[in-house]
Design an enzyme around this catalytic site. Structure first.
Site, PDB file in Angstrom:
ATOM      1  CG  MET A   2      17.165  66.151  30.101  1.00 54.29           C
ATOM      2  SD  MET A   2      16.809  64.804  31.406  1.00 54.29           S
ATOM      3  CE  MET A   2      18.762  64.254  31.914  1.00 54.29           C
ATOM      4  CB  SER A  19      30.851  34.256   5.602  1.00 59.20           C
ATOM      5  OG  SER A  19      30.931  35.483   5.945  1.00 59.20           O
ATOM      6  CB  CYS A  26      31.621  39.188   5.661  1.00 54.33           C
ATOM      7  SG  CYS A  26      30.230  38.322   4.466  1.00 54.33           S
ATOM      8  N   GLY A  51      23.926  69.136  29.161  1.00 50.36           N
ATOM      9  CA  GLY A  51      23.099  70.142  28.683  1.00 50.36           C
ATOM     10  C   GLY A  51      21.836  69.808  28.137  1.00 50.36           C
ATOM     11  NE  ARG A 100      29.249  65.820  33.317  1.00 49.44           N
ATOM     12  CZ  ARG A 100      28.292  66.646  32.903  1.00 49.44           C
ATOM     13  NH1 ARG A 100      27.178  65.980  32.996  1.00 49.44           N
ATOM     14  NH2 ARG A 100      28.658  67.635  32.171  1.00 49.44           N
ATOM     15  CE  LYS A 124      24.228  67.269  37.562  1.00 55.66           C
ATOM     16  NZ  LYS A 124      23.691  68.133  36.965  1.00 55.66           N
ATOM     17  CE1 TYR A 149      34.993  35.765   8.661  1.00 58.42           C
ATOM     18  CE2 TYR A 149      35.543  33.512   9.285  1.00 58.42           C
ATOM     19  CZ  TYR A 149      34.928  34.637   8.300  1.00 58.42           C
ATOM     20  OH  TYR A 149      34.328  34.051   7.369  1.00 58.42           O
ATOM     21  CG  HIS A 161      25.813  72.970  24.696  1.00 57.59           C
ATOM     22  ND1 HIS A 161      25.645  72.845  23.368  1.00 57.59           N
ATOM     23  CD2 HIS A 161      25.135  71.832  25.284  1.00 57.59           C
ATOM     24  CE1 HIS A 161      24.901  71.840  22.985  1.00 57.59           C
ATOM     25  NE2 HIS A 161      24.602  71.072  24.049  1.00 57.59           N
ATOM     26  NE  ARG A 218      23.452  72.705  39.109  1.00 54.57           N
ATOM     27  CZ  ARG A 218      23.818  73.413  40.146  1.00 54.57           C
ATOM     28  NH1 ARG A 218      23.271  72.855  41.152  1.00 54.57           N
ATOM     29  NH2 ARG A 218      24.588  74.349  39.721  1.00 54.57           N
TER      30      ARG A 218
END
Length: 878
Positions: free
Chosen positions: A107, A763, A830, A105, A339, A26, A850, A455, A96
Site C-alpha cells: 500500500m 477416513s 486422507c 510494500g 513489526r 504500524k 489422525y 522489496h 503511511r
C-alpha cells in the site's frame, strides 16, 4: 460520535500493541514504542474503522474526521514546535499505510507533505537549500505518482535526463540548482497530465494523501497479496500521519532497515542496511545499493550501540524477531516502525529454538512463532555442491534456496508461463508491489538493483522464494527483451539457476540434492509431538515414499492408492488384459499375473512402515483410465493381445463414460468385478504374512472407496470376511485386519450412522467430498475458482483449504452420527486437506484420530496439529 484518530509520540499514546485491529500493526506498534520510551516522531493514526467507512461511502469522509485530523496536527505541532503550512517554521508530515496484518510494500506512502513554494524557504533556512529542494522533488514525484496516478516513468525520465545533463551518476550528486530545475520539470508533468497545477495547499495535500492510502487498500497488488497470503476479514488499512524526520538532511543523517536477527538463517546477529543522506523509500525501493549496518559507526560514531540497545529492548518486549525502520537526523535516532520480521522457514525454526534457550519463550510459545507452511522451505532440494556451476554473475543472497527456470523479464510473462506449468526466473531491475503476482508465480527472482531489505528481498523471503538481489553485473535492455549478465547474453526463455544462499547466478540448469534437516528442526518436531493429540499419517504408494514419510515423522499410512501401482511398466499389460478379458477365466488369469506384483508392493510398504498402521484403498478409478485412447497405442495393444485394433477400440468405447468420476469406480467396480478386490485382499494378507514371518509387525487396514450406502459396504465386507479364514490359513497372518471406508460421497456423510454399523473406521476423502459437495470438478474448474476468489465470492480454493461451512458440516455430521452408532469408531482424513494448517484446525475441533497427507507435508501437519490442539485448549478455557 466515533473517534477516528489516535495520537502517539511526545509521551502520549492512545492505544498499544494489542490494538492492531483498530490502529493497524504500524500504528499499534508506534503507540507501543511510545509507551516504552523509545524515540518515535510524534503523530496520529487514522483508524481502520475510518478506512472502512470511507470505502463504504465511495470515498466520502465521515463527519468529524477532518476536524479530528486538524486536532491530530495540533498534537504534532505542539510536540515539534513547528506549524503545518507555516512559511517560517513549517511542519512536514509523512502519510503511511498500516493494516492489522503486515503487507510490506503493498500500500501507499507519501513523504514531505506540507512542503510548497511558500514553505520551501522556511525548511531550507540559511544552510539547507539542497536538502529542501531534494525533499520538494520527492514530494512532487510521490504525490504525482501515488495520489494523482501519473506514470512513474515520466518522473524517472526527467530525473535521468537532468543527471545526464550535469554528468551525475547518483541522485546525491545533483546540486540545489539541479534539484530546483527538476522540481519545475516535475510540476510541468503534473500540469500536463492532470490539467491542474501541483496542489500547494498543505491541508489539500494531506487530505489527498490520506484518501489515496485508503484507496490503496483495494489496489490490484494489495488484493492479490491478501489472496496469496490468506488474509481475510480485515476492515481496511489505518493511516499513520507522522512528523517527518529527515535522513536526507546531510552527511550527519541516514536512514535504514534492520532485523534484530538474520531473517535468512535466524542467527542472533543484528542484520540490516542503511543509506547516508537518504530517505527511507530509497532503501526499500532498491534504487541505491545500501551499506551493511555494521559500518554505520564509520559515518555516525556511536550509532550502532544505540541501535543495538533498541534491538534488545524490542526483542525482550515483543519476544520475537523484529523488522525495524529508523532515521537519523543530524545525529539523532528515531524509530519509524517495528513489526514481527518476515523470515525464512530455516530462520523461523532457529529463532524459535534459540529464544527458548535464551529464556524469552517457553516451548509452546515457540511453536506459535513458526508458520507451519514455512517448514516447506526446509524440505525441498538444494543445488548439488559437487555439480559444476557456470557462474555468470553474483549478487546479494537475499532469500535462500535453489531455483532453476527459464528467463522472463516481466511479472505478466511470469504468470503466463507459470500457468502452463513452466518454471520461470523473474529478472528485473528492481521489483515493485505491482509485480507481486509474477513474483509468486516464479521459482526465483533476480534483480539488478536493491539490497537485502529491498522489496524483492523482503517479499521473496516471506514467500519462501529464492532471490538474488543487487546483481550489478546484470544490465537489462531498455526494451526489456533481453539482458547482459556479466560477459554473457541473456534472452527470454534461456535457462538460469539462482542460489539464494550464496548470491550466485548461473547459466543453464544445475542439479539438486535432497535437504538435510537441522537439529533445531528435530527439536521443533519433538515439541510438536509432545503437544499434539492427533496423529499424522502419510499418503504413500511406494516403499520409497513410505520411507521418506517415516523420516519426516509419519505415524502410519492413511492412504495407499493401489491404482498408482497398476501403471508400472511391468504390470500395465496384465492390467489391460484383465480389463479387456472376454470371460471370468481370462480375467482371473490376468489377475493371477498381477497378484505377486501387488503382494510385493504391499510387502515393501509394510516393511517400510514396520509396525505402523497402513490403510490400503482398494482399486478406485474407472477401468478405462488404464486403457490407451490414442489410435497408435490401441493398435500396439491389439498386436500384443493378438486382437484386431477394431476390437480394442470397441472395448475402450464400451468402457468409456460421459461422467466417469461418478460412474463405475470405487466400490461399484468391486461389486461389478469382485475378483479384482479378491486379488488385492489376498495380496494384502500374503504380504502381511511374509512380513510377520520375518519378524516385522504389520497393521493392515482395508479401505473400500466411494461408498454411498450401507448395503454397498456390507456386501463387500461380508465377501472379505467370508474369505478371511482361508486367507489367514494360507498366508499365516494372524494379526488384526480392519475393514473401513472412505467417506467421500455426501450421502455417506449424511447416513454415517448406518454405515458405521459395518465399518471399523472412517477416513474422509475430502478431495472427492469437496468435488461432490460443491458440484465442482477439481480437474476442470481451476479458472472458475480463481475468478471466484478474485471477485470475493470464495475466500480461498476449497480444494486447498476445506470449505468448513459446507463440506465441513458434512464431516461434522458424519463424525457425530458415526460415533453415536459405534463409539469405538476410528476416524481420520486422507485428502490433501490433511496437510493444510487451516483445515487441521477444523479437524482438531472434530476430534479426528489422525490426518494424512503427502510425505513432504508431514512435518507441516505435525506442527499444525500441535498449534490446533493449543488453540482448542485456549478456546475451551475462555
Amino acid at each position: 460520535m466515533s473517534r477516528w484518530i489516535h495520537v502517539f509520540g511526545d509521551g502520549k499514546a492512545d492505544g498499544g500493541a494489542a490494538d492492531k485491529e483498530l490502529l493497524g500493526g504500524k500504528g499499534a506498534n508506534l503507540a507501543e514504542m511510545t509507551r516504552l520510551g523509545i524515540p518515535v516522531p510524534p503523530g496520529f493514526t487514522v483508524s481502520t474503522a475510518a478506512c472502512a467507512e470511507v470505502l463504504a461511502n465511495k470515498g466520502r469522509w465521515p463527519e468529524g474526521l477532518a476536524d479530528e485530523i486538524r486536532a491530530g496536527l495540533r498534537h504534532i505541532e505542539a510536540a515539534t514546535g513547528r506549524r503545518f503550512g507555516d512559511p517560517e517554521h513549517p511542519l512536514l508530515v509523512s502519510v503511511r499505510s498500516g493494516a492489522a496484518v503486515s503487507m510490506p510494500g503493498m500500500m501507499d506512502t507519501i513523504l514531505n507533505l506540507g512542503l510548497s513554494d511558500a514553505t520551501l524557504a522556511g525548511l531550507a533556512g540559511a544552510e539547507h537549500g539542497r536538502f529542501a529542494a531534494d525533499s520538494y522533488r520527492r514530494l512532487v514525484q510521490m504525490l504525482g505518482d501515488v495520489v494523482l496516478e501519473i506514470d512513474h516513468a515520466l518522473f524517472e525520465r526527467e530525473l535521468t535526463q537532468v543527471k545526464a545533463d550535469v554528468g551525475a551518476k547518483l541522485d546525491t550528486e545533483l546540486s540545489e540548482a539541479d534539484l530546483q530545475r527538476l522540481v519545475r520539470r516535475y510540476k510541468a508533468i503534473v500540469l500536463q497530465e492532470t490539467g491542474k497545477p501541483f496542489p500547494e495547499d498543505p491541508i489539500e495535500q494531506l487530505s489527498l494523501a490520506i484518501s489515496a492510502v485508503f484507496d490503496s487498500w483495494n489496489t490490484t497488488r494489495a488484493v492479490k497479496y491478501r489472496q496469496l497470503n490468506d488474509i481475510h476479514g480485515l476492515a481496511g488499512t489505518a493511516v499513520n500521519v507522522q512528523a517527518m524526520v529527515f535522513g536526507n538532511r546531510g552527511e550527519n543523517s541516514a536512514t535504514g532497515v534492520c532485523f534484530t536477527r538474520d531473517p535468512s538463517t535466524g542467527e542472533n546477529a543484528f542484520y540490516g542496511e542503511f543509506l547516508q543522506n537518504a530517505q527511507g523509500e530509497d532503501v526499500v525501493a532498491g534504487i541505491r545499493t545500501p551499506l551493511p549496518i555494521e559500518g554505520i559507526d564509520e559515518i555516525l560514531p556511536g550509532m550502532l550501540a544505540q541501535l543495538l540497545s533498541v534491538k534488545e529492548r524490542l526483542e525482550n518486549h515483543y519476544k520475537d524477531m523484529q523488522d525495524i525502520e529508523f532515521t537519523v537526523e543530524n545525529g539523532e535516532l528515531y524509530m519509524l516502525q517495528t513489526r514481527a520480521g518476515k523470515r525464512t522457514g530455516a530462520a523461523a525454526v532457529r529463532i524459535a529454538v534459540d529464544m527458548v534457550k535464551e529464556g524469552l519463550l517457553d516451548e509452546r510459545e515457540a511453536l506459535w512463532r513458526i508458520q507451519p507452511s514455512a517448514l516447506d522451505q526446509l524440505l525441498h532440494p538444494t543445488f548439488d555442491p559437487s555439480a559444476p556451476r557456470n557462474v555468470a554473475a553474483r549478487g546479494l543472497p537475499a532469500s535462500p534456496g535453489a531455483a532453476t527456470g527459464r528467463v522472463v523479464f516481466s511479472a505478466a510473462a511470469a504468470e503466463e508461463h507459470a500457468a502452463r506449468n513452466e518454471a520461470v526466473i523473474l529478472v528485473r531491475n528492481e521489483t515493485s508491489p505491482e509485480d507481486i503476482g509474477g513474483m509468486h508465480a516464479s521459482r526465483g527472482i533476480l534483480t539488478a538493483r536493491g539490497g537485502m531489505t529491498s522489496h524483492a528481498a523482503v517479499v521473496a523471503r516471506g514467500m519462501g522464494t529464492c532471490c538474488v538481489a543487487g546483481c550489478n553485473e546484470l544490465i537489462i535492455d531498455a526494451d526489456g527483451g533481453g539482458a547482459r549478465l556479466g560477459d554473457s547474453r541473456l534472452e527470454i526463455g534461456d535457462w538460469l539457476s539462482l542460489d539464494g544462499s550464496t548470491g550466485e547466478v548461473m547459466l543453464g540448469r544445475v542439479p539438486t540434492v535432497e535437504p538435510e534437516l537441522s537439529g533445531d528442526f528435530a527439536q521443533v518436531m519433538h515439541w510438536s509431538d509432545e503437544v499434539r493429540r492427533m496423529r499424522v499419517r502419510t499418503n504413500a504408494d511406494t516403499p520409497q515414499d513410505a520411507q521418506r514419510a517415516r523420516e519426516f515423522g509419519a505415524e502410519g499410512i492413511g492412504l495407499c492408492r493401489t491404482e498408482h501401482m497398476f501403471f508400472g511398466e511391468d504390470r500395465i499389460a496384465a492390467v489391460r488384459r484383465m480389463i479387456l478379458a472376454d470371460s471370468p477365466r481370462q480375467r482371473q488369469a490376468a489377475l493371477d499375473e498381477l497378484l505377486p506384483l501387488q503382494r510385493s508392493d504391499f510387502e515393501g510398504i509394510f516393511s517400510a512402515m514396520a509396525g505402523l498402521p497402513v490403510t490400503v484403498r482398494l482399486l478406485d478409478p474407472p477401468l478405462h483410465e488404464f486403457l490407451p485412447h490414442e489410435e497408435a497405442l490401441q493398435a500396439e495393444l491389439a498386436r500384443s493381445l493378438g486382437w484386431e485394433t477394431s476390437a480394442v477400440k470397441a472395448r475402450v468405447a464400451e468402457l468409456s463414460e460421459l461422467n466417469p468420476m461418478l460412474g463405475k469406480r470405487g466400490c461399484r467396480l468391486g461389486l461389478t468385478f469382485p475378483e479384482i478386490y479378491d486379488m488385492q485382499v489376498r495380496a494384502i494378507f500374503e504380504a502381511a504374512g511374509r512380513c510377520a514371518s520375518a519378524g516385522i509387525e504389520v497393521k493392515p487396514e482395508i479401505m473400500i472407496p466411494l461408498v454411498g450406502a450401507r448395503t454397498e459396504l456390507a456386501a463387500l465386507r461380508e465377501r472379505i470376511l467370508a474369505d478371511e479364514p482361508a486367507l489367514r490359513e494360507s498366508s499365516g497372518f494372524q494379526g488384526d485386519v480392519l475393514i473401513g471406508t472412505m467417506i467421500e460421497v455426501p450421502r455417506a456423510a449424511l447416513t454415517a450412522g448406518e454405515i458405521a454399523e459395518v465399518a471399523d473406521f472412517f477416513s474422509f476423502g475430502t478431495n472427492d467430498l469437496t468435488q461432490m459437495g460443491l458440484g465442482l470438478s477439481r480437474d476442470d474448474t481451476g479458472p472458475i475458482i480463481a475468478s471466484y476468489i478474485a471477485a470475493g465470492l470464495y475466500e480461498r480454493d476449497p480444494f486447498a483449504s476445506l470449505d468448513q461451512a459446507g463440506v465441513g458440516r458434512l464431516v461434522d455430521i458424519a463424525c457425530r452420527e458415526g460415533r453415536a452408532a459405534r463409539p469405538e469408531l476410528k476416524i481420520g482424513v486422507c485428502g490433501e486437506h490433511g496437510g493444510d494448517p487451516r483445515s487441521i484446525q477444523f479437524f482438531e475441533r472434530c476430534e479426528l484420530a489422525y490426518v494424512s497427507c503427502s510425505p513432504f507435508r508431514v512435518p507441516i501437519a505435525r506442527l499444525a496439529a500441535a498449534q490446533a490442539f493449543m488453540q482448542a485448549e485456549a478456546d475451551a478455557g475462555r
